[in-house]
Every structure is written in structure tokens, then in C-alpha cells.
Write a protein that holds these residues in place. Structure first.
Motif, PDB file in Angstrom:
ATOM      1  N   GLU A  23       0.834  -1.204   0.000  1.00  0.00           N
ATOM      2  CA  GLU A  23       0.000   0.000   0.000  1.00  0.00           C
ATOM      3  C   GLU A  23       0.869   1.255   0.000  1.00  0.00           C
ATOM      4  O   GLU A  23       0.560   2.233  -0.693  1.00  0.00           O
ATOM      5  CB  GLU A  23      -0.928   0.001   1.207  1.00  0.00           C
ATOM      6  N   LEU A  24       1.962   1.221   0.763  1.00  0.00           N
ATOM      7  CA  LEU A  24       2.891   2.354   0.773  1.00  0.00           C
ATOM      8  C   LEU A  24       3.484   2.562  -0.611  1.00  0.00           C
ATOM      9  O   LEU A  24       3.528   3.691  -1.099  1.00  0.00           O
ATOM     10  CB  LEU A  24       4.000   2.125   1.799  1.00  0.00           C
ATOM     11  N   ILE A  32       7.063  -2.211  -5.154  1.00  0.00           N
ATOM     12  CA  ILE A  32       7.071  -2.958  -3.904  1.00  0.00           C
ATOM     13  C   ILE A  32       8.463  -3.501  -3.630  1.00  0.00           C
ATOM     14  O   ILE A  32       8.903  -3.537  -2.480  1.00  0.00           O
ATOM     15  CB  ILE A  32       6.006  -4.092  -3.893  1.00  0.00           C
ATOM     16  N   SER A  33       9.194  -3.888  -4.668  1.00  0.00           N
ATOM     17  CA  SER A  33      10.540  -4.437  -4.440  1.00  0.00           C
ATOM     18  C   SER A  33      11.460  -3.381  -3.838  1.00  0.00           C
ATOM     19  O   SER A  33      12.260  -3.682  -2.949  1.00  0.00           O
ATOM     20  CB  SER A  33      11.136  -5.010  -5.728  1.00  0.00           C
ATOM     21  N   PHE A  34      11.337  -2.119  -4.291  1.00  0.00           N
ATOM     22  CA  PHE A  34      12.167  -1.062  -3.703  1.00  0.00           C
ATOM     23  C   PHE A  34      11.817  -0.846  -2.236  1.00  0.00           C
ATOM     24  O   PHE A  34      12.704  -0.746  -1.387  1.00  0.00           O
ATOM     25  CB  PHE A  34      12.027   0.262  -4.463  1.00  0.00           C
ATOM     26  N   PHE A  35      10.537  -0.788  -1.922  1.00  0.00           N
ATOM     27  CA  PHE A  35      10.129  -0.544  -0.536  1.00  0.00           C
ATOM     28  C   PHE A  35      10.474  -1.728   0.366  1.00  0.00           C
ATOM     29  O   PHE A  35      10.809  -1.542   1.531  1.00  0.00           O
ATOM     30  CB  PHE A  35       8.644  -0.181  -0.450  1.00  0.00           C
ATOM     31  N   LYS A  42      18.380  -2.457   2.488  1.00  0.00           N
ATOM     32  CA  LYS A  42      19.143  -2.820   1.295  1.00  0.00           C
ATOM     33  C   LYS A  42      19.030  -1.757   0.209  1.00  0.00           C
ATOM     34  O   LYS A  42      19.442  -1.982  -0.913  1.00  0.00           O
ATOM     35  CB  LYS A  42      18.658  -4.165   0.759  1.00  0.00           C
ATOM     36  N   ALA A  43      18.456  -0.609   0.525  1.00  0.00           N
ATOM     37  CA  ALA A  43      18.297   0.472  -0.450  1.00  0.00           C
ATOM     38  C   ALA A  43      18.463   1.803   0.259  1.00  0.00           C
ATOM     39  O   ALA A  43      18.174   1.921   1.450  1.00  0.00           O
ATOM     40  CB  ALA A  43      16.928   0.384  -1.119  1.00  0.00           C
ATOM     41  N   ASN A  44      18.940   2.786  -0.478  1.00  0.00           N
ATOM     42  CA  ASN A  44      19.094   4.141   0.054  1.00  0.00           C
ATOM     43  C   ASN A  44      18.200   5.080  -0.758  1.00  0.00           C
ATOM     44  O   ASN A  44      18.447   5.296  -1.935  1.00  0.00           O
ATOM     45  CB  ASN A  44      20.552   4.604  -0.044  1.00  0.00           C
ATOM     46  N   PRO A  45      17.183   5.633  -0.126  1.00  0.00           N
ATOM     47  CA  PRO A  45      16.257   6.494  -0.864  1.00  0.00           C
ATOM     48  C   PRO A  45      16.827   7.888  -1.083  1.00  0.00           C
ATOM     49  O   PRO A  45      17.582   8.403  -0.262  1.00  0.00           O
ATOM     50  CB  PRO A  45      15.040   6.553   0.055  1.00  0.00           C
TER      51      PRO A  45
END
Length: 92
Positions: A23-24, A32-35, A42-45
Motif C-alpha cells: 500500500e505504501l 514494492i521491491s524497492f520498498f 538494502k536500499a538508500n532512498p
């Protein structure tokens, strides 16, 4: 350290709003994979993505970056046992 603060606050707010990562992702306009990667450290926004997340959570951006007084057990529960850092022991 700051990534952990961001992740903890996102997961806490998702829990408070009874909202899923899917939902986010939909509300923030991301995948969804990024979130999932983001909440698993495992990710830097980018700042733009953090702004989209804050808007989707209806939360001021600075609130996502504020240190909270949540204890380690609550953070562990929110993280569902995932490692909190990918850095070797002894690094901050």
C-alpha cells in the motif's frame, strides 16, 4: 545510523496506520521491491523518494528522520529479525 532511524520510523508508522508495504509503494508511486529493500536496509532512498514516502504516510518528512525512544525489542519486532546493518561489527 540514519537509515536505521528512517526504516524504524517508516515501519512504526506503517504499523500504526495498519498499512502494508504494498500500500505504501502504491501511494508513494514506487515499486514494492524497492520498498521491501528499503525496509530491509538494502536500499538508500533519495530525498525525493523520502518526500513521497512522507506524503504517502501523511507524515511530515522531518518526522521520518527523528530519533525515537523505541527500545531494541520493538525495533527487532518491526524489523522481523532482519539484520539492522550490513556493516561489519565495529563500524558505525
Amino acid at each position: 545510523m540514519y537509515n536505521l532511524i528512517l526504516i524504524t520510523n517508516i515501519l512504526r508508522i506503517l504499523d500504526e496506520k495498519d498499512m502494508t508495504k504494498s500500500e505504501l509503494a502504491e501511494k508513494a508511486g514506487g515499486s514494492i521491491s524497492f520498498f521491501t529493500d528499503l525496509t530491509n536496509d538494502k536500499a538508500n532512498p533519495s530525498l525525493r523518494i523520502m518526500e513521497s514516502i512522507a506524503d504517502a504516510l501523511e507524515t511530515p518528512l522531518p518526522a521520518l528522520l527523528e530519533l525515537t525512544n523505541i527500545d531494541k525489542e520493538v525495533v527487532d519486532e518491526l524489523m522481523k529479525g532482519k539484520p539492522q546493518s550490513r556493516l561489519p561489527e565495529g563500524y558505525v
